[in-house]
Design a protein around this motif. Structure first.
Motif, PDB file in Angstrom:
ATOM      1  N   ASP A 172      71.360 -33.725   4.425  1.00 18.97           N
ATOM      2  CA  ASP A 172      70.662 -32.324   4.586  1.00 18.97           C
ATOM      3  C   ASP A 172      70.670 -31.935   3.023  1.00 18.97           C
ATOM      4  O   ASP A 172      70.652 -30.702   2.589  1.00 18.97           O
ATOM      5  N   GLY A 173      70.783 -32.756   1.966  1.00 18.41           N
ATOM      6  CA  GLY A 173      70.323 -32.408   0.643  1.00 18.41           C
ATOM      7  C   GLY A 173      69.054 -32.855  -0.008  1.00 18.41           C
ATOM      8  O   GLY A 173      68.294 -33.452   0.585  1.00 18.41           O
ATOM      9  N   VAL A 174      68.674 -32.413  -1.185  1.00 16.28           N
ATOM     10  CA  VAL A 174      67.348 -32.616  -1.707  1.00 16.28           C
ATOM     11  C   VAL A 174      67.590 -34.075  -2.143  1.00 16.28           C
ATOM     12  O   VAL A 174      68.455 -34.839  -2.442  1.00 16.28           O
ATOM     13  N   GLY A 175      66.230 -34.833  -2.331  1.00 16.13           N
ATOM     14  CA  GLY A 175      66.260 -36.015  -2.883  1.00 16.13           C
ATOM     15  C   GLY A 175      65.355 -37.066  -2.390  1.00 16.13           C
ATOM     16  O   GLY A 175      64.494 -36.496  -1.458  1.00 16.13           O
ATOM     17  N   LEU A 176      65.401 -38.127  -2.216  1.00 15.02           N
ATOM     18  CA  LEU A 176      64.545 -39.124  -1.593  1.00 15.02           C
ATOM     19  C   LEU A 176      64.495 -38.965  -0.063  1.00 15.02           C
ATOM     20  O   LEU A 176      65.805 -39.346   0.644  1.00 15.02           O
ATOM     21  N   PHE A 177      63.668 -38.923   0.704  1.00  6.81           N
ATOM     22  CA  PHE A 177      63.717 -38.989   2.127  1.00  6.81           C
ATOM     23  C   PHE A 177      63.850 -40.245   2.611  1.00  6.81           C
ATOM     24  O   PHE A 177      64.639 -40.688   3.456  1.00  6.81           O
ATOM     25  N   HIS A 178      62.857 -41.290   2.140  1.00  4.48           N
ATOM     26  CA  HIS A 178      62.964 -42.592   2.434  1.00  4.48           C
ATOM     27  C   HIS A 178      62.048 -43.493   1.456  1.00  4.48           C
ATOM     28  O   HIS A 178      61.292 -42.786   1.018  1.00  4.48           O
ATOM     29  N   THR A 179      62.498 -44.875   1.506  1.00  8.67           N
ATOM     30  CA  THR A 179      61.449 -45.630   0.816  1.00  8.67           C
ATOM     31  C   THR A 179      60.966 -46.402   1.882  1.00  8.67           C
ATOM     32  O   THR A 179      61.440 -46.640   2.785  1.00  8.67           O
ATOM     33  N   ALA A 180      59.357 -46.679   1.619  1.00  4.59           N
ATOM     34  CA  ALA A 180      58.652 -47.095   2.715  1.00  4.59           C
ATOM     35  C   ALA A 180      58.260 -48.477   2.172  1.00  4.59           C
ATOM     36  O   ALA A 180      57.908 -48.624   1.023  1.00  4.59           O
TER      37      ALA A 180
ATOM     38  N   ASN B  78      70.604 -44.034   2.066  1.00  3.30           N
ATOM     39  CA  ASN B  78      69.240 -43.837   1.820  1.00  3.30           C
ATOM     40  C   ASN B  78      68.263 -44.265   3.108  1.00  3.30           C
ATOM     41  O   ASN B  78      68.599 -45.090   3.487  1.00  3.30           O
ATOM     42  N   GLY B  79      67.380 -43.276   3.203  1.00  6.42           N
ATOM     43  CA  GLY B  79      66.270 -43.669   4.336  1.00  6.42           C
ATOM     44  C   GLY B  79      65.536 -44.916   3.813  1.00  6.42           C
ATOM     45  O   GLY B  79      64.949 -44.865   2.767  1.00  6.42           O
ATOM     46  N   VAL B  80      65.130 -45.855   4.972  1.00  8.21           N
ATOM     47  CA  VAL B  80      64.086 -46.774   4.617  1.00  8.21           C
ATOM     48  C   VAL B  80      63.217 -46.921   5.847  1.00  8.21           C
ATOM     49  O   VAL B  80      63.497 -46.842   7.062  1.00  8.21           O
ATOM     50  N   GLU B  81      61.958 -47.051   5.602  1.00  9.74           N
ATOM     51  CA  GLU B  81      60.740 -47.163   6.584  1.00  9.74           C
ATOM     52  C   GLU B  81      60.264 -48.672   6.259  1.00  9.74           C
ATOM     53  O   GLU B  81      59.859 -48.798   5.187  1.00  9.74           O
ATOM     54  N   LEU B  82      60.105 -49.318   7.482  1.00  6.18           N
ATOM     55  CA  LEU B  82      59.691 -50.588   7.261  1.00  6.18           C
ATOM     56  C   LEU B  82      58.307 -50.403   8.162  1.00  6.18           C
ATOM     57  O   LEU B  82      58.329 -50.018   9.399  1.00  6.18           O
ATOM     58  N   TYR B  83      57.129 -50.572   7.750  1.00  6.20           N
ATOM     59  CA  TYR B  83      55.889 -50.506   8.534  1.00  6.20           C
ATOM     60  C   TYR B  83      54.820 -51.285   8.276  1.00  6.20           C
ATOM     61  O   TYR B  83      54.848 -52.049   7.186  1.00  6.20           O
ATOM     62  N   TRP B  84      53.867 -51.298   9.027  1.00  7.48           N
ATOM     63  CA  TRP B  84      52.490 -52.128   8.766  1.00  7.48           C
ATOM     64  C   TRP B  84      51.470 -50.915   9.153  1.00  7.48           C
ATOM     65  O   TRP B  84      51.497 -50.141  10.069  1.00  7.48           O
ATOM     66  N   ASP B  85      50.336 -50.888   8.101  1.00  6.08           N
ATOM     67  CA  ASP B  85      49.192 -50.047   8.487  1.00  6.08           C
ATOM     68  C   ASP B  85      48.229 -50.933   9.518  1.00  6.08           C
ATOM     69  O   ASP B  85      47.928 -52.040   9.319  1.00  6.08           O
ATOM     70  N   ARG B  86      47.819 -50.079  10.436  1.00  5.05           N
ATOM     71  CA  ARG B  86      46.823 -50.540  11.343  1.00  5.05           C
ATOM     72  C   ARG B  86      45.276 -50.757  10.367  1.00  5.05           C
ATOM     73  O   ARG B  86      45.424 -49.908   9.488  1.00  5.05           O
ATOM     74  N   PRO B  87      44.494 -51.566  10.791  1.00 11.42           N
ATOM     75  CA  PRO B  87      43.220 -51.573   9.834  1.00 11.42           C
ATOM     76  C   PRO B  87      42.692 -50.066   9.795  1.00 11.42           C
ATOM     77  O   PRO B  87      42.504 -49.381  10.772  1.00 11.42           O
ATOM     78  N   LYS B  88      41.934 -49.815   8.819  1.00  7.90           N
ATOM     79  CA  LYS B  88      41.591 -48.538   8.504  1.00  7.90           C
ATOM     80  C   LYS B  88      40.349 -48.132   9.521  1.00  7.90           C
ATOM     81  O   LYS B  88      40.191 -47.077   9.870  1.00  7.90           O
ATOM     82  N   GLU B  89      39.777 -49.413  10.133  1.00 11.00           N
ATOM     83  CA  GLU B  89      38.386 -49.041  11.137  1.00 11.00           C
ATOM     84  C   GLU B  89      39.041 -48.574  12.386  1.00 11.00           C
ATOM     85  O   GLU B  89      38.413 -48.161  13.188  1.00 11.00           O
ATOM     86  N   ARG B  90      40.501 -48.934  12.516  1.00 11.91           N
ATOM     87  CA  ARG B  90      41.125 -48.382  13.997  1.00 11.91           C
ATOM     88  C   ARG B  90      41.772 -47.017  13.850  1.00 11.91           C
ATOM     89  O   ARG B  90      42.401 -46.429  14.774  1.00 11.91           O
ATOM     90  N   TRP B  91      41.623 -46.254  12.669  1.00  8.30           N
ATOM     91  CA  TRP B  91      42.183 -44.815  12.450  1.00  8.30           C
ATOM     92  C   TRP B  91      41.147 -43.943  13.153  1.00  8.30           C
ATOM     93  O   TRP B  91      40.008 -44.237  13.266  1.00  8.30           O
ATOM     94  N   THR B  92      41.711 -42.898  13.489  1.00  8.70           N
ATOM     95  CA  THR B  92      41.034 -41.725  14.227  1.00  8.70           C
ATOM     96  C   THR B  92      41.129 -40.433  12.941  1.00  8.70           C
ATOM     97  O   THR B  92      42.157 -40.421  12.404  1.00  8.70           O
TER      98      THR B  92
END
Length: 163
Positions: free
Chosen positions: A74-82, A125-139
């Motif tokens: 609940d403090g200020v700082g980095l929310f997560h590294t993605a 420290n928060g860590v997000e591990l993700y993949w982006d869908r191809p941009k043509e699949r975004w709505t």
């Protein structure tokens, strides 16, 4: 300030540098569990890690934080590294690795544009591990903004990528 300036589209975030309480403990997470490669160290006070031979994607240091308590939620700082994985299968591989190691997730979300796993490193420290869908699949919304949301990620479906 005037809104006339727009950052160049080729701009990217180069690296994140984290204050940690223990270099060895942080390397146990980022290198040994997540699989980053150690590129160099500055004595026993800093380590630099990367994917694919880049000079560093993540810097870890104890310059002002050696043996410090974990970061406050609940403090200020980095929310997560993605950390972006190139494919959904790569995300499934790291999820399976975390699962088999018994490493706890703090969340798993489908954001429409991406699928993400959330966890904390040993210093909270928060860590997000993700993949982006191809941009043509975004709505998009009628006004042209991206339609992003947070739905539960189907982890069983993610693991089917490994079949």
């Amino acid at each position: 300030m005037s809104q006339e300036y727009t950052i160049p589209p080729q701009t990217r975030i180069g690296h994140v540098h984290l204050k940690v309480s223990s270099i060895e403990r942080a390397l146990g997470f980022y290198r040994d569990l997540l699989g980053f490669e150690l590129t160099t160290t500055y004595g026993d006070q800093a380590a630099f890690i990367s994917a694919g031979g880049y000079h560093h994607h993540i810097g870890l240091n104890t310059w002002h934080s050696k043996n410090a308590p974990p970061a406050k939620r609940d403090g200020v700082g980095l929310f997560h590294t993605a950390i972006v994985y190139p494919t959904r299968k790569d995300l499934a591989i790291i999820y399976d690795r975390l699962r088999k190691a018994g490493y706890p997730l703090t969340g798993a979300s489908d954001h429409g544009v991406s699928e993400a796993l959330y966890l904390n490193d040993p210093d909270n420290n928060g860590v997000e591990l993700y993949w982006d869908r191809p941009k043509e699949r975004w709505t998009y919304h009628p006004d042209g903004t991206i339609n992003m949301f947070t739905h539960a990620l189907d982890l069983a479906d993610l693991l089917r990528e490994l079949a």
